[in-house]
Design a protein around this motif. Structure first.
Motif, short mmCIF file in Angstrom:
data_model
loop_
_atom_site.label_atom_id
_atom_site.label_comp_id
_atom_site.label_asym_id
_atom_site.label_seq_id
_atom_site.Cartn_x
_atom_site.Cartn_y
_atom_site.Cartn_z
N UNK A 22 -37.56 31.91 -22.10
CA UNK A 22 -36.36 30.96 -22.50
C UNK A 22 -36.47 29.54 -22.04
N UNK A 23 -37.06 29.24 -20.74
CA UNK A 23 -37.50 27.89 -20.31
C UNK A 23 -38.28 26.99 -21.02
N UNK A 24 -39.43 28.11 -21.53
CA UNK A 24 -40.29 27.31 -22.33
C UNK A 24 -39.92 26.87 -23.86
N UNK A 25 -38.88 27.62 -24.21
CA UNK A 25 -38.36 27.31 -25.71
C UNK A 25 -37.70 25.67 -25.46
N UNK A 50 -41.06 36.17 -26.71
CA UNK A 50 -41.18 35.31 -27.70
C UNK A 50 -40.67 35.61 -29.17
N UNK A 51 -41.20 36.58 -29.39
CA UNK A 51 -40.73 36.92 -30.85
C UNK A 51 -39.08 37.23 -30.93
N UNK A 52 -38.70 38.20 -30.07
CA UNK A 52 -37.23 38.06 -29.90
C UNK A 52 -36.39 36.90 -29.74
N UNK A 53 -37.08 36.13 -29.06
CA UNK A 53 -36.44 34.68 -28.67
C UNK A 53 -36.25 34.04 -30.07
N UNK A 55 -36.45 34.99 -32.99
CA UNK A 55 -35.60 35.74 -34.11
C UNK A 55 -34.30 35.48 -33.75
N UNK A 56 -33.63 35.55 -32.58
CA UNK A 56 -32.37 35.22 -31.92
C UNK A 56 -32.08 33.70 -32.43
N UNK A 57 -33.26 32.74 -32.38
CA UNK A 57 -32.88 31.27 -32.56
C UNK A 57 -32.63 31.40 -33.98
#
Length: 76
Positions: A22-25, A50-53, A55-57
């Motif tokens: 999350x912080x890396x995003x 990363x894939x879940x993040x 997809x949520x984005x």
């Protein structure tokens, strides 16, 4: 090949991984934290988080666009 097995055997929690991803995003990760992550986190967890993040984005963007279009703000 043993380096890969060692990396996958790491016991970093998925919550730690999700927080790091999350912080890396946002791109606001300190280099000291990055060094700790490399030693602690399981690379499989990083990929899944990363894939879940991502997809949520994308889902959040789609919902935002649908809401803006449906509210009539975009047509005014």
């Amino acid at each position: 090949m043993s380096d890969l097995k060692d990396a996958v055997a790491r016991r970093g929690s998925f919550l730690q991984t999700a927080r790091a991803v999350g912080w890396s995003f946002f791109g606001v990760r300190r280099s000291a934290d990055l060094a700790q992550d490399v030693q602690k986190l399981n690379p499989v967890h990083v990929i899944v988080a990363g894939l879940l993040g991502a997809a949520l984005f994308v889902l959040a963007l789609v919902l935002l666009v649908r809401w803006v279009i449906g509210s009539g703000v975009a047509g005014a």
